[in-house]
Scaffold this motif. Structure first.
Motif, PDB file in Angstrom:
ATOM      1  N   SER A  63       0.889  -1.447  -0.056  1.00 51.35           N
ATOM      2  CA  SER A  63       0.036   0.040  -0.134  1.00 51.35           C
ATOM      3  C   SER A  63       0.790   1.383  -0.070  1.00 51.35           C
ATOM      4  O   SER A  63       0.261   2.276  -0.394  1.00 51.35           O
ATOM      5  N   VAL A  64       2.117   1.157   0.429  1.00 50.55           N
ATOM      6  CA  VAL A  64       2.941   2.210   0.468  1.00 50.55           C
ATOM      7  C   VAL A  64       4.230   2.251  -0.446  1.00 50.55           C
ATOM      8  O   VAL A  64       4.931   3.423  -0.575  1.00 50.55           O
ATOM      9  N   THR A  69       9.353   6.001   1.871  1.00 48.67           N
ATOM     10  CA  THR A  69      10.916   5.687   1.874  1.00 48.67           C
ATOM     11  C   THR A  69      11.374   5.789   3.555  1.00 48.67           C
ATOM     12  O   THR A  69      11.319   6.671   4.108  1.00 48.67           O
ATOM     13  N   ILE A  70      11.961   4.380   3.650  1.00 51.11           N
ATOM     14  CA  ILE A  70      12.636   4.260   4.970  1.00 51.11           C
ATOM     15  C   ILE A  70      13.975   4.617   4.858  1.00 51.11           C
ATOM     16  O   ILE A  70      14.625   4.171   4.013  1.00 51.11           O
ATOM     17  N   SER A  71      14.651   4.848   5.979  1.00 53.75           N
ATOM     18  CA  SER A  71      16.038   5.240   5.945  1.00 53.75           C
ATOM     19  C   SER A  71      16.349   5.313   7.445  1.00 53.75           C
ATOM     20  O   SER A  71      15.566   5.663   8.485  1.00 53.75           O
ATOM     21  N   ARG A  72      17.617   5.300   7.591  1.00 54.83           N
ATOM     22  CA  ARG A  72      18.375   5.490   8.874  1.00 54.83           C
ATOM     23  C   ARG A  72      19.561   6.075   8.911  1.00 54.83           C
ATOM     24  O   ARG A  72      20.536   6.064   7.958  1.00 54.83           O
ATOM     25  N   ASP A  73      19.878   6.934  10.031  1.00 50.85           N
ATOM     26  CA  ASP A  73      21.269   7.482  10.423  1.00 50.85           C
ATOM     27  C   ASP A  73      21.771   6.829  11.677  1.00 50.85           C
ATOM     28  O   ASP A  73      21.207   7.078  12.705  1.00 50.85           O
ATOM     29  N   MET A  83       7.073  10.174   3.605  1.00 52.09           N
ATOM     30  CA  MET A  83       5.873   9.885   3.278  1.00 52.09           C
ATOM     31  C   MET A  83       5.524  10.779   2.067  1.00 52.09           C
ATOM     32  O   MET A  83       5.264  12.210   2.461  1.00 52.09           O
ATOM     33  N   ASN A  84       5.471  10.517   0.920  1.00 51.90           N
ATOM     34  CA  ASN A  84       4.980  11.342  -0.282  1.00 51.90           C
ATOM     35  C   ASN A  84       3.546  10.866  -0.757  1.00 51.90           C
ATOM     36  O   ASN A  84       3.218   9.544  -0.518  1.00 51.90           O
ATOM     37  N   PRO A  88      -5.816  10.033   1.967  1.00 49.17           N
ATOM     38  CA  PRO A  88      -6.628   9.953   3.329  1.00 49.17           C
ATOM     39  C   PRO A  88      -6.478   8.512   3.952  1.00 49.17           C
ATOM     40  O   PRO A  88      -6.226   8.674   5.070  1.00 49.17           O
ATOM     41  N   GLU A  89      -6.379   7.592   3.255  1.00 53.02           N
ATOM     42  CA  GLU A  89      -6.221   6.089   3.887  1.00 53.02           C
ATOM     43  C   GLU A  89      -4.894   5.916   4.657  1.00 53.02           C
ATOM     44  O   GLU A  89      -4.946   4.833   5.268  1.00 53.02           O
ATOM     45  N   ASP A  90      -3.935   6.838   4.586  1.00 51.73           N
ATOM     46  CA  ASP A  90      -2.782   6.843   5.461  1.00 51.73           C
ATOM     47  C   ASP A  90      -3.048   7.408   6.745  1.00 51.73           C
ATOM     48  O   ASP A  90      -2.139   7.230   7.445  1.00 51.73           O
ATOM     49  N   THR A  91      -4.038   7.952   6.995  1.00 44.43           N
ATOM     50  CA  THR A  91      -4.275   8.562   8.321  1.00 44.43           C
ATOM     51  C   THR A  91      -4.243   7.373   9.368  1.00 44.43           C
ATOM     52  O   THR A  91      -4.983   6.539   9.028  1.00 44.43           O
ATOM     53  N   ALA A  92      -3.577   7.577  10.312  1.00 44.94           N
ATOM     54  CA  ALA A  92      -3.070   6.675  11.177  1.00 44.94           C
ATOM     55  C   ALA A  92      -2.311   7.252  12.463  1.00 44.94           C
ATOM     56  O   ALA A  92      -1.691   8.052  12.380  1.00 44.94           O
ATOM     57  N   VAL A  93      -2.271   6.423  13.426  1.00 42.30           N
ATOM     58  CA  VAL A  93      -1.045   6.778  14.288  1.00 42.30           C
ATOM     59  C   VAL A  93       0.190   5.706  13.909  1.00 42.30           C
ATOM     60  O   VAL A  93      -0.228   4.567  13.518  1.00 42.30           O
ATOM     61  N   TYR A  94       1.204   6.511  13.816  1.00 43.51           N
ATOM     62  CA  TYR A  94       2.485   5.828  13.285  1.00 43.51           C
ATOM     63  C   TYR A  94       3.226   5.362  14.482  1.00 43.51           C
ATOM     64  O   TYR A  94       3.726   6.293  15.172  1.00 43.51           O
TER      65      TYR A  94
END
Length: 122
Positions: A63-64, A69-73, A83-84, A88-94
């Protein structure tokens, strides 16, 4: 103990972007996988994305894909979720999570943050 703190959530219009951050403390951050999950009202928590210890391997929910894009430092003990093209369906607690890659991907990580709200208006 491991402590995870998410930030960067907020209200955005459909088509917009947000960047979530998750700062970790309490152990060697670079030894472990990191992931993002989300939970919308009335729905179960679902996997969004994960990355292995050095960021070389990344995983996404269908769905995403192509939008997030996930990244880490590891120098900053922080994982990000860009998140680009938000919908509306991306609405949530992350929520961010950390543990071994397998446990993170299946949602069984031992360590979780408190969550950050993302609301996408239509």
């Amino acid at each position: 103990q491991v402590h995870l703190v998410e930030s960067g959530g907020g209200l955005v219009q459909a088509g917009g972007s947000l960047r979530l951050s998750c700062a970790a403390s309490g152990r060697t951050f670079s030894n472990y996988a990191m992931g993002w999950f989300r939970q919308a009202p009335g729905k179960e928590r679902e996997f969004v994305s994960a990355t292995n210890w050095n960021g070389a391997s990344t995983f996404y929910a269908d769905s995403v894909k192509g939008r997030f894009t996930i990244s880490r430092d590891n120098a900053k003990n922080t994982v990000y979720l860009q998140m680009n093209s938000l919908k509306p369906e991306d609405t949530a607690v992350y929520y961010c999570a950390t543990d071994t890659l397998r446990t993170v991907v299946i949602g069984s990580a031992r360590y979780w943050g408190q969550g950050t709200q993302v609301t996408v208006s239509s």
